[in-house]
Motif scaffolding. Structure first.
Motif, PDB file in Angstrom:
ATOM      1  N   ILE A   4     -43.263  -0.240 -10.179  1.00  0.00           N
ATOM      2  CA  ILE A   4     -45.614  -1.093 -10.597  1.00  0.00           C
ATOM      3  C   ILE A   4     -46.424  -0.111  -9.950  1.00  0.00           C
ATOM      4  O   ILE A   4     -46.544  -0.335  -9.004  1.00  0.00           O
ATOM      5  CB  ILE A   4     -44.706  -2.117 -10.636  1.00  0.00           C
ATOM      6  N   ARG A   5     -47.124  -0.463 -10.488  1.00  0.00           N
ATOM      7  CA  ARG A   5     -48.569   0.612 -10.413  1.00  0.00           C
ATOM      8  C   ARG A   5     -49.899  -0.570 -10.610  1.00  0.00           C
ATOM      9  O   ARG A   5     -50.582  -0.797 -12.131  1.00  0.00           O
ATOM     10  CB  ARG A   5     -48.799   1.685 -10.970  1.00  0.00           C
ATOM     11  N   PRO A   6     -50.099  -1.316  -9.626  1.00  0.00           N
ATOM     12  CA  PRO A   6     -50.902  -3.003 -10.328  1.00  0.00           C
ATOM     13  C   PRO A   6     -52.514  -2.045 -10.540  1.00  0.00           C
ATOM     14  O   PRO A   6     -52.763  -1.229  -9.730  1.00  0.00           O
ATOM     15  CB  PRO A   6     -51.063  -3.322  -8.858  1.00  0.00           C
ATOM     16  N   GLY A   7     -53.325  -1.973 -12.294  1.00  0.00           N
ATOM     17  CA  GLY A   7     -54.217  -1.874 -11.866  1.00  0.00           C
ATOM     18  C   GLY A   7     -53.928  -0.941 -12.861  1.00  0.00           C
ATOM     19  O   GLY A   7     -55.069  -1.615 -13.727  1.00  0.00           O
ATOM     20  N   PHE A  59     -60.752   2.515  -9.803  1.00  0.00           N
ATOM     21  CA  PHE A  59     -61.921   2.720  -8.916  1.00  0.00           C
ATOM     22  C   PHE A  59     -62.387   1.926  -7.341  1.00  0.00           C
ATOM     23  O   PHE A  59     -63.262   2.138  -6.595  1.00  0.00           O
ATOM     24  CB  PHE A  59     -63.210   2.755  -9.833  1.00  0.00           C
ATOM     25  N   LEU A  60     -60.890   0.838  -7.404  1.00  0.00           N
ATOM     26  CA  LEU A  60     -61.131   0.114  -5.699  1.00  0.00           C
ATOM     27  C   LEU A  60     -60.747   0.886  -4.410  1.00  0.00           C
ATOM     28  O   LEU A  60     -60.491   2.066  -5.073  1.00  0.00           O
ATOM     29  CB  LEU A  60     -60.337  -0.870  -5.698  1.00  0.00           C
ATOM     30  N   PRO A  61     -61.674   1.328  -2.896  1.00  0.00           N
ATOM     31  CA  PRO A  61     -61.434   1.166  -2.004  1.00  0.00           C
ATOM     32  C   PRO A  61     -60.223   1.040  -1.802  1.00  0.00           C
ATOM     33  O   PRO A  61     -59.752   0.414  -1.956  1.00  0.00           O
ATOM     34  CB  PRO A  61     -62.702   1.546  -1.409  1.00  0.00           C
ATOM     35  N   SER A  73     -53.349   9.949  -5.501  1.00  0.00           N
ATOM     36  CA  SER A  73     -54.791  10.838  -5.852  1.00  0.00           C
ATOM     37  C   SER A  73     -56.053   9.636  -6.487  1.00  0.00           C
ATOM     38  O   SER A  73     -55.632   9.379  -7.264  1.00  0.00           O
ATOM     39  CB  SER A  73     -54.651  12.389  -5.978  1.00  0.00           C
ATOM     40  N   ALA A  74     -56.908  10.306  -5.875  1.00  0.00           N
ATOM     41  CA  ALA A  74     -58.363   9.723  -5.951  1.00  0.00           C
ATOM     42  C   ALA A  74     -58.826  10.417  -7.972  1.00  0.00           C
ATOM     43  O   ALA A  74     -58.742   9.129  -8.386  1.00  0.00           O
ATOM     44  CB  ALA A  74     -59.615  10.345  -5.307  1.00  0.00           C
ATOM     45  N   GLN A  75     -57.874  11.316  -8.257  1.00  0.00           N
ATOM     46  CA  GLN A  75     -58.128  12.025  -9.734  1.00  0.00           C
ATOM     47  C   GLN A  75     -57.325  10.886 -10.927  1.00  0.00           C
ATOM     48  O   GLN A  75     -57.783  10.620 -11.584  1.00  0.00           O
ATOM     49  CB  GLN A  75     -57.505  13.054  -9.412  1.00  0.00           C
ATOM     50  N   GLU A  76     -56.035  11.068 -10.211  1.00  0.00           N
ATOM     51  CA  GLU A  76     -54.891  10.073 -10.814  1.00  0.00           C
ATOM     52  C   GLU A  76     -55.550   8.655 -10.937  1.00  0.00           C
ATOM     53  O   GLU A  76     -55.079   8.155 -12.179  1.00  0.00           O
ATOM     54  CB  GLU A  76     -53.600  10.385  -9.926  1.00  0.00           C
TER      55      GLU A  76
END
Length: 402
Positions: A83-86, A127-129, A117-120
């Motif tokens: 499960i990947r929130p977002g 885009f949240l930190p 990864s930031a790109q993924e």
């Protein structure tokens, strides 16, 4: 010292982005193929593994859909899916989770994946930190867990708004399918404390794992929750220590220094994962310091993100290392090895007897008498072991031509 009460719960891995015999090389590589994944899942089901981890990411097959396919080809195997929130709403994930648990007859395990990864993450619209992603995930699971447990949820949160959300069909497992999570940052551990049933660590040296277990257990207790612990490791098990280390060397024998440097640069640039940074710190991209703890080898992490260490050795050696982790509180292992079909057999046949796990399920008795060894076909039949009367070596050789 803690007494080891029961055998480890042992899961395997589905390499849904591809597989192969060498790291960092196309030689003897195996592309992503649903038929191959079924072979691995059916082998794991028969060989005595309790479940399989299906990874997540842009390079992988989608874990829920792949698990649904594999469930139709297996009997007992459980499926640890992400499960990947977002990436999708909590209500949508609740429907997927409930349906997968229902069609697999209660064989779903849930793996929370917040980072990447930031790109993924950007490609998925996230885009949240780093730390704020866990605040978002906390609201996500307020809705998700309420839907799974009660069939309805309502939240007007900072990140998640679910107005009178409903789930019509409950999962088989009650109160919910088990929830797994791994994350090494303070924000990750704080988030997991009230949610996670099983906390996962990557294969760090025992002292580092012990420190993490103490920290996670304390955070969970503050929320009035008990948590169990698992470890994600690769395995290189052979009949002798020497053979195992030779296999480890072979696995990275086609890696160039340029490939290693490029991979390490990508890890540093694209990931804000504390766990990934801890993996890299074990070897710092150097070939000459890969045994980071007795029999714990970090060669895989030279070019693979995420879990980058393997236990290397004979069955007796690897079993001893696993007992050290058990004494710290680890009760679950999520294992893998390259290539994954062959190594599933090696780990089951060589290691399982040493750690008290049963062998393949549903084995048929091989003969009416004493154990047989391989012989020829035709009129030659099988040849008995040396401990029993049998034909002379000359007759054995002749039979093998049949």
């Amino acid at each position: 010292m803690m007494t080891v009460a029961k055998p480890l719960d042992f899961l395997w891995f589905i390499p849904s982005s591809g597989d192969g015999a060498y790291l960092g090389s196309d030689d003897l590589s195996r592309p992503s193929d649903p038929g191959y994944f079924r072979e691995i899942a059916k082998a794991a089901d028969r060989l005595g593994y309790s479940g399989v981890l299906i990874p997540t990411g842009a390079a992988c097959e989608e874990s829920f859909i792949l698990a649904a396919d594999l469930a139709a080809h297996t009997e007992r195997l459980k499926f640890l899916v992400a499960i990947r929130p977002g990436v999708a709403s909590p209500a949508y994930y609740a429907r997927m989770a409930s349906t997968l648990d229902r069609v697999s007859n209660g064989r779903l395990l849930l793996n929370i994946v917040v980072g990447g990864s930031a790109q993924e993450l950007a490609g998925d619209g996230i885009f949240l930190p780093h730390d704020e992603r866990y605040d978002h995930a906390d609201e996500f699971f307020q809705v998700f867990n309420s839907l799974i447990a009660n069939g309805h949820a309502h939240l007007d949160g900072r990140y998640i708004k679910a107005i009178d959300a409903r789930l019509g069909l409950p999962p088989v497992q009650q109160p919910h399918p088990p929830i797994y999570f791994g994350g090494s940052s303070d924000a990750a551990i704080d988030f997991s404390a009230g949610i996670t049933d099983k906390y996962l660590t990557w294969g760090e040296p025992p002292q580092q794992v012990a420190e993490k277990i103490v920290k996670v257990r304390k955070a969970a207790e503050a929320h009035g929750k008990k948590v169990t612990f698992g470890i994600r490791l690769h395995f290189i098990v052979r009949e002798t220590d020497e053979e195992a280390w030779a296999a480890a060397d072979r696995l990275i024998s086609k890696l160039s220094d340029e490939t290693i440097a490029a991979a390490q640069e990508v890890f540093a640039k694209n990931s804000d994962s504390v766990g990934q940074a801890r993996m890299v710190s074990l070897h710092q991209g150097r070939r000459d310091k890969l045994e980071v703890s007795p029999n714990l080898w970090a060669g895989i992490g030279l070019v693979r993100s995420g879990a980058g260490t393997a236990l290397v050795g004979s069955p007796q050696t690897v079993a001893a290392r696993l007992r050290e982790y058990q004494e710290l509180g680890i009760d679950t292992v999520i294992a893998s090895g390259y290539p994954h079909l062959e190594e599933a057999y090696r780990v089951s046949e060589l290691l399982f007897p040493e750690i008290g796990l049963p062998g393949p399920r549903g084995q048929i008795r091989s003969s009416f008498g004493e154990q047989q060894v391989f012989g020829g076909g035709g009129h030659g039949g099988n040849v008995k072991t040396a401990s029993a009367p049998g034909p002379s070596p000359t007759k054995v050789a002749a039979a093998s031509q049949g």
